[in-house]
Design an enzyme around this catalytic site. Structure first.
Site, PDB file in Angstrom:
ATOM      1  N   THR A   1      84.155  21.576  48.555  1.00  0.00           N
ATOM      2  CA  THR A   1      83.462  22.250  49.802  1.00  0.00           C
ATOM      3  C   THR A   1      84.041  21.831  50.944  1.00  0.00           C
ATOM      4  O   THR A   1      84.788  20.552  51.043  1.00  0.00           O
ATOM      5  CB  THR A   1      82.080  21.792  49.545  1.00  0.00           C
ATOM      6  OG1 THR A   1      81.307  22.231  50.848  1.00  0.00           O
ATOM      7  CG2 THR A   1      82.088  20.040  49.317  1.00  0.00           C
ATOM      8  N   ASP A   2      83.579  22.440  51.960  1.00  0.00           N
ATOM      9  CA  ASP A   2      84.030  22.154  53.594  1.00  0.00           C
ATOM     10  C   ASP A   2      83.149  20.948  53.758  1.00  0.00           C
ATOM     11  O   ASP A   2      83.422  20.144  54.830  1.00  0.00           O
ATOM     12  CB  ASP A   2      83.757  23.309  54.378  1.00  0.00           C
ATOM     13  CG  ASP A   2      82.080  23.805  54.422  1.00  0.00           C
ATOM     14  OD1 ASP A   2      81.695  24.072  53.201  1.00  0.00           O
ATOM     15  OD2 ASP A   2      81.566  23.987  55.252  1.00  0.00           O
TER      16      ASP A   2
ATOM     17  N   TYR B   1      75.791  14.887  49.645  1.00  0.00           N
ATOM     18  CA  TYR B   1      76.601  15.775  48.699  1.00  0.00           C
ATOM     19  C   TYR B   1      78.006  15.886  48.938  1.00  0.00           C
ATOM     20  O   TYR B   1      78.837  15.883  48.225  1.00  0.00           O
ATOM     21  CB  TYR B   1      75.806  17.344  49.258  1.00  0.00           C
ATOM     22  CG  TYR B   1      76.659  18.306  48.660  1.00  0.00           C
ATOM     23  CD1 TYR B   1      76.640  18.976  47.516  1.00  0.00           C
ATOM     24  CD2 TYR B   1      77.457  19.303  49.723  1.00  0.00           C
ATOM     25  CE1 TYR B   1      77.272  20.066  47.231  1.00  0.00           C
ATOM     26  CE2 TYR B   1      77.938  20.411  49.374  1.00  0.00           C
ATOM     27  CZ  TYR B   1      78.101  20.703  47.812  1.00  0.00           C
ATOM     28  OH  TYR B   1      78.841  21.807  47.603  1.00  0.00           O
TER      29      TYR B   1
ATOM     30  N   GLN C   1      76.166  31.091  40.690  1.00  0.00           N
ATOM     31  CA  GLN C   1      76.512  31.857  41.552  1.00  0.00           C
ATOM     32  C   GLN C   1      77.919  32.210  41.297  1.00  0.00           C
ATOM     33  O   GLN C   1      78.188  33.417  40.626  1.00  0.00           O
ATOM     34  CB  GLN C   1      76.292  31.675  42.931  1.00  0.00           C
ATOM     35  CG  GLN C   1      77.104  32.705  43.845  1.00  0.00           C
ATOM     36  CD  GLN C   1      77.024  32.628  45.426  1.00  0.00           C
ATOM     37  OE1 GLN C   1      77.338  33.363  46.229  1.00  0.00           O
ATOM     38  NE2 GLN C   1      76.759  31.288  45.709  1.00  0.00           N
TER      39      GLN C   1
ATOM     40  N   ASP D   1      74.908  18.846  29.418  1.00  0.00           N
ATOM     41  CA  ASP D   1      74.516  18.287  30.527  1.00  0.00           C
ATOM     42  C   ASP D   1      75.744  17.496  31.213  1.00  0.00           C
ATOM     43  O   ASP D   1      76.096  16.698  30.557  1.00  0.00           O
ATOM     44  CB  ASP D   1      73.386  17.144  30.142  1.00  0.00           C
ATOM     45  CG  ASP D   1      72.493  16.923  31.564  1.00  0.00           C
ATOM     46  OD1 ASP D   1      73.110  16.973  32.540  1.00  0.00           O
ATOM     47  OD2 ASP D   1      71.346  16.943  31.508  1.00  0.00           O
TER      48      ASP D   1
HETATM   49  N1  LIG Z   1      77.439  28.111  47.328  1.00  0.00           N
HETATM   50  C1  LIG Z   1      78.190  27.536  48.392  1.00  0.00           C
HETATM   51  O1  LIG Z   1      77.875  27.847  49.452  1.00  0.00           O
HETATM   52  C2  LIG Z   1      79.071  26.452  48.182  1.00  0.00           C
HETATM   53  C3  LIG Z   1      79.786  26.236  49.266  1.00  0.00           C
HETATM   54  C4  LIG Z   1      81.018  25.163  49.226  1.00  0.00           C
HETATM   55  C5  LIG Z   1      81.303  24.770  47.739  1.00  0.00           C
HETATM   56  N2  LIG Z   1      80.519  25.289  46.834  1.00  0.00           N
HETATM   57  C6  LIG Z   1      80.800  24.517  45.393  1.00  0.00           C
HETATM   58  O2  LIG Z   1      81.124  25.959  44.644  1.00  0.00           O
HETATM   59  C7  LIG Z   1      80.732  25.263  42.946  1.00  0.00           C
HETATM   60  C8  LIG Z   1      80.027  26.695  42.651  1.00  0.00           C
HETATM   61  O3  LIG Z   1      78.914  26.800  43.625  1.00  0.00           O
HETATM   62  P1  LIG Z   1      77.624  27.816  43.279  1.00  0.00           P
HETATM   63  O4  LIG Z   1      77.035  28.284  44.559  1.00  0.00           O
HETATM   64  O5  LIG Z   1      78.015  28.651  42.092  1.00  0.00           O
HETATM   65  O6  LIG Z   1      76.617  26.892  42.637  1.00  0.00           O
HETATM   66  P2  LIG Z   1      75.030  27.120  42.136  1.00  0.00           P
HETATM   67  O7  LIG Z   1      74.649  28.582  42.093  1.00  0.00           O
HETATM   68  O8  LIG Z   1      74.069  26.254  42.778  1.00  0.00           O
HETATM   69  O9  LIG Z   1      75.336  26.573  40.469  1.00  0.00           O
HETATM   70  C9  LIG Z   1      75.433  25.373  40.128  1.00  0.00           C
HETATM   71  C10 LIG Z   1      75.290  25.226  38.618  1.00  0.00           C
HETATM   72  O10 LIG Z   1      75.580  23.899  38.320  1.00  0.00           O
HETATM   73  C11 LIG Z   1      74.683  23.836  37.027  1.00  0.00           C
HETATM   74  N3  LIG Z   1      74.404  22.456  37.089  1.00  0.00           N
HETATM   75  C12 LIG Z   1      73.678  21.698  37.833  1.00  0.00           C
HETATM   76  N4  LIG Z   1      73.582  20.525  37.354  1.00  0.00           N
HETATM   77  C13 LIG Z   1      73.967  20.603  36.070  1.00  0.00           C
HETATM   78  C14 LIG Z   1      74.079  19.395  35.053  1.00  0.00           C
HETATM   79  N5  LIG Z   1      73.535  18.262  35.340  1.00  0.00           N
HETATM   80  N6  LIG Z   1      74.786  19.776  33.946  1.00  0.00           N
HETATM   81  C15 LIG Z   1      74.851  21.151  33.848  1.00  0.00           C
HETATM   82  N7  LIG Z   1      74.900  22.152  34.803  1.00  0.00           N
HETATM   83  C16 LIG Z   1      74.434  21.821  35.968  1.00  0.00           C
HETATM   84  C17 LIG Z   1      73.655  24.713  37.160  1.00  0.00           C
HETATM   85  O11 LIG Z   1      72.981  24.764  36.283  1.00  0.00           O
HETATM   86  P3  LIG Z   1      71.369  25.121  36.151  1.00  0.00           P
HETATM   87  O12 LIG Z   1      70.994  26.519  36.441  1.00  0.00           O
HETATM   88  O13 LIG Z   1      70.908  24.911  34.765  1.00  0.00           O
HETATM   89  O14 LIG Z   1      70.700  24.206  37.305  1.00  0.00           O
HETATM   90  C18 LIG Z   1      74.245  25.747  37.946  1.00  0.00           C
HETATM   91  O15 LIG Z   1      74.819  26.694  36.727  1.00  0.00           O
HETATM   92  C19 LIG Z   1      80.155  24.139  43.243  1.00  0.00           C
HETATM   93  O16 LIG Z   1      81.244  23.128  42.957  1.00  0.00           O
HETATM   94  C20 LIG Z   1      79.861  23.741  44.824  1.00  0.00           C
HETATM   95  O17 LIG Z   1      79.773  22.523  45.179  1.00  0.00           O
HETATM   96  C21 LIG Z   1      79.581  25.984  46.905  1.00  0.00           C
END
Ligand SMILES: NC(=O)c1ccc[n+]([C@@H]2O[C@H](COP(=O)([O-])OP(=O)(O)OC[C@H]3O[C@@H](n4cnc5c(N)ncnc54)[C@H](OP(=O)(O)O)[C@@H]3O)[C@@H](O)[C@H]2O)c1
Length: 293
Positions: free
Chosen positions: A100-101, A124, A11, A35
């Site tokens: 993250t929170d 997590y 996202q 990876d």
């Molecule tokens: N979304 C929220 O509400 C939220 C809240 C607080 C913090 N965050 C933090 O914000 C950041 C971005 O979140 P997001 O919502 O954009 O996450 P997301 O949409 O779930 O995307 C996660 C990404 O990580 C990749 N990934 C996961 N495992 C992997 C691996 N082993 N090797 C390579 N790539 C891998 C996924 O690839 P695939 O598509 O191949 O699976 C995907 O591109 C993260 O650090 C998350 O912890 C998010």
């Protein structure tokens, strides 16, 4: 400005790629390219990269599955960013990482500041906290904690709730969990706008270190969902408040984890928008593009 980005499909990654158009070149790496379970591959990629800045948007973000897979969560959320930060430090490259929170336990009567004690209550959160700590060893690292991210990209709380509200007659939404939603597109714009500063700043620049980024104002999961669903003329669900306990998810969630952004505002002269207009705008765009499904 060339940015090496881990996490091409996510996202925030997608929002960054959109925000970068005409402003920066993003070299985005997918899981197939690198990876995150493979620390040696991470080091080799960074060693060979032609870039000014490295940003990690990839993570093991599945909060409930992480409970049963702590090794996988720690590999991606702790060991991988540790390897990235180390490889960046060796090359003198700045490194931006997202957290993250969920590093907090949620037992608070005010918004969390960066120096508050982090005590995660699920796998997590523990894996993300370990990642932060490893990354911040690098003096030119930035860790941006965000919470409840929504945008036009990927599957997120707003797009998911809009979809459910079209499918269901009754939609039960948790009303006893509180936090600060984060506009992923505003975050992406901030990261792209600040990239030149990070790329050129000296090691003692206050722009390095730990920051909280979220929209202004605290809300409940229920009001967050309602603000989005109220914008969709095709939503048919009646919203009913429920409790976290009723959902009985494998991973406990912090009941109250709003992020205070005073440090961000002071260091970057950046004022986050209140959450409600940002959620409404995103919902309107999703509805207009019929992306709620
Ligand atoms: N979304 C929220 O509400 C939220 C809240 C607080 C913090 N965050 C933090 O914000 C950041 C971005 O979140 P997001 O919502 O954009 O996450 P997301 O949409 O779930 O995307 C996660 C990404 O990580 C990749 N990934 C996961 N495992 C992997 C691996 N082993 N090797 C390579 N790539 C891998 C996924 O690839 P695939 O598509 O191949 O699976 C995907 O591109 C993260 O650090 C998350 O912890 C998010």
């Amino acid at each position: 400005m060339k940015i090496l980005q881990f996490g091409r499909t996510g996202q925030v990654a997608s929002a960054m790629q959109a925000a970068a158009r005409g402003r920066a070149e993003i070299i985005a790496l997918s899981r197939a390219d690198c990876d995150l379970a493979d620390s040696e591959r991470i080091r080799a990629v960074i060693k060979a990269a032609d870039c000014d800045l490295v940003v990690n948007t990839a993570a093991f973000t599945h909060v409930d599955p992480a409970e049963a897979a702590p090794e996988a969560a720690f590999a991606v959320n702790a060991h991988a960013p540790a390897a990235m930060a180390e490889a960046c430090a060796q090359r003198g490259l700045p490194f931006v990482h997202l957290s993250t929170d969920a590093v907090f336990d949620g037992q608070t009567d005010r918004a969390y500041i960066e120096t508050d004690r982090a005590e995660p209550i699920n796998v997590y959160g523990r894996s993300k906290l370990a990642g932060e700590q490893a990354v911040l060893v690098h003096p030119r690292a930035v860790v941006v904690r965000i919470s409840w991210v929504f945008s036009r990209y990927g599957r997120n709380y707003v797009s998911f709730m809009l979809k459910l509200a079209r499918e269901r007659e009754i939609l039960k939404v948790v009303a006893d969990q509180f936090g600060t939603p984060t506009d992923g597109e505003a975050l992406a714009d901030f990261l792209i706008a600040t990239a030149p500063r990070w790329a050129t700043a000296a090691v003692d620049d206050p722009g390095f270190g730990l920051f909280h980024f979220a929209n202004a104002g605290e809300t409940s999961r229920f009001d967050f969902a309602k603000a989005a669903i109220d914008r969709d003329p095709l939503a048919k669900a009646r919203l009913e408040p429920t409790t976290q306990a009723a959902f009985a998810e494998p991973a406990p969630r912090p009941p109250r984890s709003p992020l205070d952004t005073a440090k961000l505002r002071a260091v970057f002269d950046f004022s986050p928008e209140p959450w409600r207009p940002a959620v409404e705008r995103t919902a309107d765009r999703l509805v207009a593009a019929d992306l709620a499904g």
